[in-house]
Design an enzyme around this catalytic site. Structure first.
Site, PDB file in Angstrom:
ATOM      1  N   LYS A 169      79.794  -7.961  60.534  1.00 25.89           N
ATOM      2  CA  LYS A 169      78.219  -8.253  60.477  1.00 25.89           C
ATOM      3  C   LYS A 169      77.391  -7.924  59.428  1.00 25.89           C
ATOM      4  O   LYS A 169      77.340  -6.616  59.710  1.00 25.89           O
ATOM      5  CB  LYS A 169      77.814  -8.048  61.906  1.00 25.89           C
ATOM      6  CG  LYS A 169      76.323  -8.771  62.114  1.00 25.89           C
ATOM      7  CD  LYS A 169      75.722  -8.264  63.626  1.00 25.89           C
ATOM      8  CE  LYS A 169      74.623  -7.230  63.251  1.00 25.89           C
ATOM      9  NZ  LYS A 169      73.689  -7.887  62.132  1.00 25.89           N
ATOM     10  N   GLY A 222      73.733   2.801  60.714  1.00 27.05           N
ATOM     11  CA  GLY A 222      72.347   2.496  61.124  1.00 27.05           C
ATOM     12  C   GLY A 222      71.582   3.336  61.652  1.00 27.05           C
ATOM     13  O   GLY A 222      71.687   4.687  61.565  1.00 27.05           O
ATOM     14  N   GLY A 227      72.818   3.189  67.017  1.00 24.96           N
ATOM     15  CA  GLY A 227      74.227   3.972  67.258  1.00 24.96           C
ATOM     16  C   GLY A 227      74.501   4.413  68.532  1.00 24.96           C
ATOM     17  O   GLY A 227      75.716   4.208  68.959  1.00 24.96           O
ATOM     18  N   GLU A 244      77.549   6.318  61.193  1.00 23.51           N
ATOM     19  CA  GLU A 244      76.753   7.056  60.386  1.00 23.51           C
ATOM     20  C   GLU A 244      75.263   6.589  60.641  1.00 23.51           C
ATOM     21  O   GLU A 244      75.103   5.491  60.447  1.00 23.51           O
ATOM     22  CB  GLU A 244      77.397   6.681  59.044  1.00 23.51           C
ATOM     23  CG  GLU A 244      76.729   7.546  57.991  1.00 23.51           C
ATOM     24  CD  GLU A 244      75.443   7.100  57.458  1.00 23.51           C
ATOM     25  OE1 GLU A 244      74.339   7.590  57.620  1.00 23.51           O
ATOM     26  OE2 GLU A 244      75.428   6.121  56.471  1.00 23.51           O
ATOM     27  N   CYS A 278      70.319   6.704  53.461  1.00 21.28           N
ATOM     28  CA  CYS A 278      70.460   7.851  54.668  1.00 21.28           C
ATOM     29  C   CYS A 278      70.501   9.147  54.030  1.00 21.28           C
ATOM     30  O   CYS A 278      70.110  10.101  54.674  1.00 21.28           O
ATOM     31  CB  CYS A 278      71.657   7.330  55.531  1.00 21.28           C
ATOM     32  SG  CYS A 278      73.126   7.062  54.565  1.00 21.28           S
ATOM     33  N   GLU A 380      62.670  10.937  60.525  1.00 20.50           N
ATOM     34  CA  GLU A 380      63.245  10.272  59.338  1.00 20.50           C
ATOM     35  C   GLU A 380      62.184   9.518  58.508  1.00 20.50           C
ATOM     36  O   GLU A 380      61.843   8.308  59.270  1.00 20.50           O
ATOM     37  CB  GLU A 380      64.826   9.623  59.431  1.00 20.50           C
ATOM     38  CG  GLU A 380      65.273   9.029  58.089  1.00 20.50           C
ATOM     39  CD  GLU A 380      66.629   8.351  58.390  1.00 20.50           C
ATOM     40  OE1 GLU A 380      67.428   8.211  57.434  1.00 20.50           O
ATOM     41  OE2 GLU A 380      66.769   7.905  59.540  1.00 20.50           O
TER      42      GLU A 380
END
Length: 476
Positions: A169, A222, A227, A244, A278, A380
């Protein structure tokens, strides 16, 4: 564009579509099928039918298809890079580099395909032991919008080389490059059903990939909350997982560092892809004695960054990819400003001018004297904003660097062997760079600690993540 299921390019079962728009201009690029659970189930069925033949092919035969695709991707890198810039926003130079990176990953796994998997042991008193590695079966991949080509390469390169089939996806805001790369793989000879692309929202397509009992493994890249949901959805069927989940990477600059080199490391490490990486530098810790000089040089370099449409000549930083991400960055900076959490010495706003009004543009931003508990350090920041703090020495820098729920990457900049040894031993991160940041060759395992995820991608380790072991004990 269409979805790819069992080698056929098709519309969604629902008949619905969604729009993909250019983040620099707001212009419509393409309409893409709005897939749902039924489309995922059809893709799983196709992947299941393809698995028996694909998994038993000579690994060299499988790998040649990847090599043929890589060669074609390199030949068409400008075309593909232009498409990537148009849907994602990054400057064309960065986009072409990413496309070449996708080809590099496929070439790496082609080279690795001849490596024998498993091991043989002779154990006194027991006989002979063979540890066999077998492909898992059908795997699922959920791709983000920030680095769609590279991350697609990480997931399909290892999975297909190991003999698995896949349902993938792409992100809703950047699916087009993934679809085009799948077309090239099909043209290179990938059999029907080995790789299936289902476009649509995470709430339906993504969740069905995580929940579907026919899928043995899910690899997701993501944010942390999503996650966790993927892990919960996958748990009832005991799927293998690679997650991740982002990071808040610290960069520590010691007093003996090459300041010019470290400043350039910040420019690439923080503002590449508009800070939407990331493993980008998201927290900068400077030793007190060099802080003033470093900040002066860094501010000068940041103000040379040219913001604009990634397709325009001379642009070195494009827009943020989507409205949600743009608004989150604006909110984080505004909150820090309102709470007096540091001094914005450059940027901190959207650029002025008509050319910027339709896109998600934000100026590269430096914030100095940031308190250690600021929102800019604790969350973040997925955009071109860099909070800066000073430290008395390495021990304080490491303590602050580790004081985060994230543990994806970190870097230390120094000429001292002692500093290198102490920092690389103590920093809680899945990857630690020395006098560099952000670079991840396909040969090395990549993944995080703590809330940054579980499992590893890249390298020979990734092949293990896409296989399971069977031990055979023989007594003659």
């Amino acid at each position: 564009m269409k979805m790819l299921i069992n080698g056929e390019w098709c519309d969604a079962a629902s008949g619905k579509v969604f729009e993909v728009r250019n983040p620099a201009t707001g212009d419509l690029i393409e309409e893409v099928p709005f897939g749902n659970e039924d489309d995922v189930r059809a893709a799983v069925e196709a992947a299941g039918e393809a698995f028996a033949d694909w998994s038993t092919k000579d690994p060299r035969v499988r790998s040649k298809i990847l090599l043929f695709a890589a060669t074609e991707v390199r030949r068409r890198n400008t075309e593909l890079g232009t498409l990537l810039t148009t849907e994602q926003g990054k400057p064309i130079r960065e986009a072409v580099d990413e496309i070449n990176g996708f080809a590099n990953i496929l070439e790496y796994y082609h080279a690795l395909s001849a490596r024998e998997q498993g091991e043989y042991l002779k154990i006194r008193g027991y006989g002979h032991a063979a540890v066999q590695r077998r492909p898992l079966g059908i795997c699922g991949a959920i791709i983000p919008w920030n680095m769609p080509a590279i991350i697609m390469g990480w997931k399909i390169g290892a999975a297909l080389t190991a003999g698995n089939t896949m349902v993938l996806k792409p992100a809703r805001t950047a699916p087009l490059t993934c679809i085009r790369l799948a077309e090239i793989l099909e043209e290179a000879g990938l059999p029907p059903g080995v790789l299936n692309i289902v476009t649509g929202p995470g709430e339906t397509v993504g969740r069905e990939i995580a929940r579907n009992p026919g899928i043995r493994k899910v690899s997701f890249t993501g944010e942390v909350g999503t996650g966790r949901q993927v892990a919960m959805d996958a748990a009832p069927t005991m799927k293998h997982l690679t997650l991740e989940l982002g990071g808040s990477d610290p960069m520590i600059v010691a007093d003996d560092a090459d300041i010019g080199m470290a400043v350039e490391g910040v420019i690439r490490g923080r503002f590449y892809n508009c800070g939407q990486v990331c493993t980008a530098v998201k927290r900068l810790y400077l030793f007190d004695s060099i802080a003033d000089e470093f900040i002066r040089h860094l501010k000068s370099r940041v103000e040379e960054i040219v913001v604009g449409n990634g397709l325009d000549r001379g642009v070195s930083m494009g827009p943020l990819n989507n409205r949600a991400g743009f608004m989150r960055v604006v909110t984080q900076v505004d909150t820090a400003r309102e709470q007096d959490e540091g001094t914005i010495i450059t940027g901190g706003r959207t650029p002025e001018g008509e050319a910027y009004k339709r896109g998600f543009f934000f100026l590269p931003t430096l914030v100095t004297d940031v308190p250690y508990d600021s929102i800019l350090f604790s969350e973040e920041v997925f955009g071109p904003v860099l909070p800066i703090a000073t430290v008395s020495g390495l021990d304080e820098a490491i303590d602050l660097a580790n004081n985060s729920r994230y543990g994806l990457g970190a870097s230390v900049w120094t000429r001292s062997a002692d500093v290198i040894a102490r920092a690389t031993e103590s920093l809680e991160a899945g990857i630690v760079w020395v006098n560099q940041h952000l670079r991840i060759p396909p040969e090395v395992p990549f993944g995080g600690m703590k809330s940054s995820g579980i499992g590893r991608e890249n390298g020979s380790r990734a092949l293990e993540e896409y296989t399971e072991e069977k031990t055979v004990l023989i007594r003659l």
